[in-house]
Design a protein around this motif. Structure first.
Motif, mmCIF file in Angstrom:
data_model
loop_
_atom_site.group_PDB
_atom_site.id
_atom_site.type_symbol
_atom_site.label_atom_id
_atom_site.label_comp_id
_atom_site.label_asym_id
_atom_site.label_seq_id
_atom_site.Cartn_x
_atom_site.Cartn_y
_atom_site.Cartn_z
ATOM 1 N N ALA A 40 0.844 -1.184 0.000
ATOM 2 C CA ALA A 40 0.000 0.000 0.000
ATOM 3 C C ALA A 40 0.885 1.243 0.000
ATOM 4 N N PRO A 41 0.377 2.383 -0.461
ATOM 5 C CA PRO A 41 1.191 3.601 -0.490
ATOM 6 C C PRO A 41 1.757 3.931 0.883
ATOM 7 N N GLY A 42 3.051 4.187 0.919
ATOM 8 C CA GLY A 42 3.698 4.563 2.156
ATOM 9 C C GLY A 42 3.975 3.424 3.118
ATOM 10 N N ALA A 92 -4.305 -2.038 -2.278
ATOM 11 C CA ALA A 92 -2.849 -2.082 -2.447
ATOM 12 C C ALA A 92 -2.531 -2.560 -3.855
ATOM 13 N N VAL A 93 -1.259 -2.518 -4.185
ATOM 14 C CA VAL A 93 -0.763 -3.208 -5.377
ATOM 15 C C VAL A 93 -0.360 -4.616 -4.947
ATOM 16 N N TYR A 94 -0.852 -5.604 -5.674
ATOM 17 C CA TYR A 94 -0.617 -7.002 -5.336
ATOM 18 C C TYR A 94 0.412 -7.600 -6.290
ATOM 19 N N TYR A 95 1.374 -8.300 -5.691
ATOM 20 C CA TYR A 95 2.483 -8.868 -6.451
ATOM 21 C C TYR A 95 2.553 -10.379 -6.280
ATOM 22 N N VAL A 122 -5.420 -3.361 -6.661
ATOM 23 C CA VAL A 122 -6.715 -3.724 -6.094
ATOM 24 C C VAL A 122 -7.176 -2.554 -5.230
ATOM 25 N N THR A 123 -8.354 -2.051 -5.518
ATOM 26 C CA THR A 123 -8.920 -0.951 -4.760
ATOM 27 C C THR A 123 -10.289 -1.374 -4.235
ATOM 28 N N VAL A 124 -10.461 -1.267 -2.918
ATOM 29 C CA VAL A 124 -11.707 -1.664 -2.286
ATOM 30 C C VAL A 124 -12.361 -0.412 -1.686
ATOM 31 N N SER A 125 -13.514 -0.090 -2.185
ATOM 32 C CA SER A 125 -14.234 1.094 -1.690
ATOM 33 C C SER A 125 -15.176 0.693 -0.568
ATOM 34 N N SER A 126 -15.380 1.630 0.342
ATOM 35 C CA SER A 126 -16.249 1.347 1.505
ATOM 36 C C SER A 126 -17.710 1.671 1.218
#
Length: 126
Positions: A40-42, A92-95, A122-126
């Motif tokens: 995930a970023p950061g 996150a970005v999945y590898y 992969v982006t999961v919105s709430s």
């Protein structure tokens, strides 16, 4: 040599499912332990799941145990990550990664894996 290409990422809502795929090429794939990680970023790259060359042994991070399932098809040279009940914190970005030096997962540190794909978002919105 192992080349890895991930696919299957996308934008989903919380509670949805996704299946990530990792297509592999190279002669050593079938004898390599494989893993899935995310970043995930950061944040640092995080171990999610690993599988032995035969698929007989699987390992999971506590954060995804019971929700994610890793599998492989050596005949098709594919590795999968089935992700259920996704949460916004799964964004996150999945590898996909290969440890060509070992047939069974020996370390869940990213440094143990010597081949990596380019990642899929992969982006999961709430």
């Amino acid at each position: 040599q192992v080349q890895l290409v991930e696919s299957g990422g996308g934008l989903v809502q919380a509670g949805d499912s996704l299946r990530l795929s990792c297509s592999a090429s190279g002669r050593t794939f079938t004898s390599a332990a494989m893993g899935w990680f995310r970043q995930a970023p950061g944040k640092e790259r995080e171990f999610l799941a690993a599988i032995s060359w035969s698929g007989g042994r699987t390992y999971y991070a506590d954060s995804v145990k019971g929700r994610f399932t890793i599998s492989r098809d050596n005949a098709q040279k594919m590795v999968y990550l089935q992700m259920n009940t996704l949460k916004p914190e799964d964004t996150a970005v999945y590898y996909c990664a290969a440890d060509s030096a070992s047939a069974v997962p020996r370390d869940f540190n990213p440094r143990a894996y010597n081949y990596w794909g380019q990642g899929t978002q992969v982006t999961v919105s709430s």
